[in-house]
Design an enzyme around this catalytic site. Sequence first.
Site, PDB file in Angstrom:
ATOM      1  N   THR A   1       0.803  -1.242  -0.136  1.00 48.20           N
ATOM      2  CA  THR A   1      -0.031  -0.095   0.159  1.00 48.20           C
ATOM      3  C   THR A   1       0.771   1.226   0.066  1.00 48.20           C
ATOM      4  O   THR A   1       0.347   2.311  -0.574  1.00 48.20           O
ATOM      5  CB  THR A   1      -0.826   0.066   1.277  1.00 48.20           C
ATOM      6  OG1 THR A   1      -1.842  -1.121   1.213  1.00 48.20           O
ATOM      7  CG2 THR A   1      -1.546   1.247   1.612  1.00 48.20           C
TER       8      THR A   1
ATOM      9  N   SER B   1       1.240  -7.602  -1.276  1.00 50.21           N
ATOM     10  CA  SER B   1       1.728  -8.667  -0.537  1.00 50.21           C
ATOM     11  C   SER B   1       0.775  -9.924  -0.562  1.00 50.21           C
ATOM     12  O   SER B   1       1.323 -11.117  -0.147  1.00 50.21           O
ATOM     13  CB  SER B   1       2.343  -8.227   0.622  1.00 50.21           C
ATOM     14  OG  SER B   1       1.325  -8.287   1.804  1.00 50.21           O
TER      15      SER B   1
ATOM     16  N   THR C   1       1.312  -4.964   4.015  1.00 51.11           N
ATOM     17  CA  THR C   1       0.955  -5.452   5.352  1.00 51.11           C
ATOM     18  C   THR C   1       0.545  -6.793   5.389  1.00 51.11           C
ATOM     19  O   THR C   1       0.722  -7.578   6.422  1.00 51.11           O
ATOM     20  CB  THR C   1       0.061  -4.371   6.072  1.00 51.11           C
ATOM     21  OG1 THR C   1      -0.977  -4.372   5.333  1.00 51.11           O
ATOM     22  CG2 THR C   1       1.072  -3.141   6.234  1.00 51.11           C
TER      23      THR C   1
ATOM     24  N   THR D   1      -1.386 -22.706  19.282  1.00 50.24           N
ATOM     25  CA  THR D   1      -2.569 -22.445  19.682  1.00 50.24           C
ATOM     26  C   THR D   1      -3.400 -21.157  18.809  1.00 50.24           C
ATOM     27  O   THR D   1      -2.713 -20.355  18.243  1.00 50.24           O
ATOM     28  CB  THR D   1      -2.730 -21.718  21.182  1.00 50.24           C
ATOM     29  OG1 THR D   1      -3.841 -21.186  21.484  1.00 50.24           O
ATOM     30  CG2 THR D   1      -1.636 -20.238  21.171  1.00 50.24           C
ATOM     31  N   GLN D   2      -4.808 -21.400  18.656  1.00 51.42           N
ATOM     32  CA  GLN D   2      -5.608 -20.269  18.180  1.00 51.42           C
ATOM     33  C   GLN D   2      -5.673 -19.047  18.850  1.00 51.42           C
ATOM     34  O   GLN D   2      -6.231 -18.116  18.357  1.00 51.42           O
ATOM     35  CB  GLN D   2      -7.033 -20.991  17.792  1.00 51.42           C
ATOM     36  CG  GLN D   2      -6.982 -22.228  17.136  1.00 51.42           C
ATOM     37  CD  GLN D   2      -8.619 -22.747  16.815  1.00 51.42           C
ATOM     38  OE1 GLN D   2      -9.506 -22.117  17.205  1.00 51.42           O
ATOM     39  NE2 GLN D   2      -8.852 -23.827  16.248  1.00 51.42           N
ATOM     40  N   CYS D   3      -5.476 -19.232  19.941  1.00 50.37           N
ATOM     41  CA  CYS D   3      -5.472 -18.153  20.944  1.00 50.37           C
ATOM     42  C   CYS D   3      -4.292 -17.038  20.587  1.00 50.37           C
ATOM     43  O   CYS D   3      -3.168 -17.331  20.093  1.00 50.37           O
ATOM     44  CB  CYS D   3      -5.274 -18.219  22.629  1.00 50.37           C
ATOM     45  SG  CYS D   3      -6.334 -19.498  23.140  1.00 50.37           S
TER      46      CYS D   3
HETATM   47  N1  ASP Z   1      -2.897  -5.548   0.297  1.00 51.69           N
HETATM   48  C1  ASP Z   1      -2.050  -4.587   0.668  1.00 51.69           C
HETATM   49  C2  ASP Z   1      -0.523  -5.519   0.749  1.00 51.69           C
HETATM   50  O1  ASP Z   1      -0.367  -6.484   1.471  1.00 51.69           O
HETATM   51  C3  ASP Z   1      -2.051  -4.100   2.097  1.00 51.69           C
HETATM   52  C4  ASP Z   1      -1.152  -3.120   2.535  1.00 51.69           C
HETATM   53  O2  ASP Z   1       0.047  -2.954   2.334  1.00 51.69           O
HETATM   54  O3  ASP Z   1      -1.489  -2.822   3.801  1.00 51.69           O
HETATM   55  O4  ASP Z   1       0.295  -5.234  -0.190  1.00 51.69           O
END
Ligand code: ASP
Length: 354
Positions: free
Chosen positions: A13, A59, A90, A273-275
Amino acid sequence: MRKRVYVVYTGGTIGMIKGASGYAPSPGYLAARMAMMPELKDPMLPEYTINEYEPLLDSANMSPADWFKIANDIAAHYDEYDGFVVIHGTDTMAYTASALPFMLKPLSKPVIITGSQIPLCEVRNDAHENLITAMLIASQYPIPEVCLLFGGKLLRGCRSVKESATSFEAFSSPNFPVLGNVGIDININWRSVRSSKGDTQNLKVRELSELRVGVCRLYPGISSEFIENVLRPPLRGLVLEAYGVGNGPVRNKAFLDVLRKANERGVVMVNCTQCFRGGVDLTGYETGSALADVGVISGMDMTVEAALTKLFYLFSCGLTSEEIKKWTQINLRGELTPFSEHHSQEQKRDSFLN
Ligand code: ASP
């Protein structure tokens, strides 16, 4: 003399601009914006070279081959730079941040992965702050680790998870202290930073080439047929996301039988764990120890991202299933807390060692 940082720009992003079908990466845009930032000319900040990947990726489209490209790129420029910044989306940032520590060894310079929730092109964004801070930390703080810098927190990469789809504080390391807090000052928690032991030259890259490993989350109603299909050859390893301290539906004998047979075939099954916080203790309940009895091993307090990439790594090293089971439970890059450090689980340590 100004420090030097090598910037690997993979996409995400942070450098996107808005088109007809939403945000998408735009070649050349981020580098042009960075060239116009007066802050990046300040002597406090490093000189930098930016390597923009082609294509720039959201990503969500990343694969282990992309991690290998990043790792090789860092290794190829390792001696010429003081630190490295990886600009990344992200969505799968925590996976890349978990994989790179296994792929790069011995690391003696900072590798700081960052990105943003709002692109730099927007008036109100988190991109500017994350980028400048990543450049500063990569050049001025000799942290010999792969770290994730986001929303004012510096995290150990192989402990990080994406916890929010919308917040500027999108990442955390629920089972490990933050390595640094960025506020008025940058405070590094040096006691938690790993030391660069031994060889500080000769960085080597390990490709994650054995990818016949998967992840399966338990849920009420999961059938033995479902897990049997998941575990079918050629699968060699599975991260099993279980309940609580590692429990599962063990009254279902057919389900347990499928796991037992997979174990006998040499499939390595790691219980996480899923926690959100805390780890696995297969001695806590019958519903956990029955999983251990059929060969499932504890992933301790590893994140799913770390357990998955660690299995990729261990299988890629050509180890046997028994060796992989052993190494999975040993701390290699700071990805898990050894039992001796779990004060609250101190009494249970004996049963683990016996
Ligand atoms: N979809 C984007 C990525 O992972 C989200 C981001 O960068 O915040 O490339």
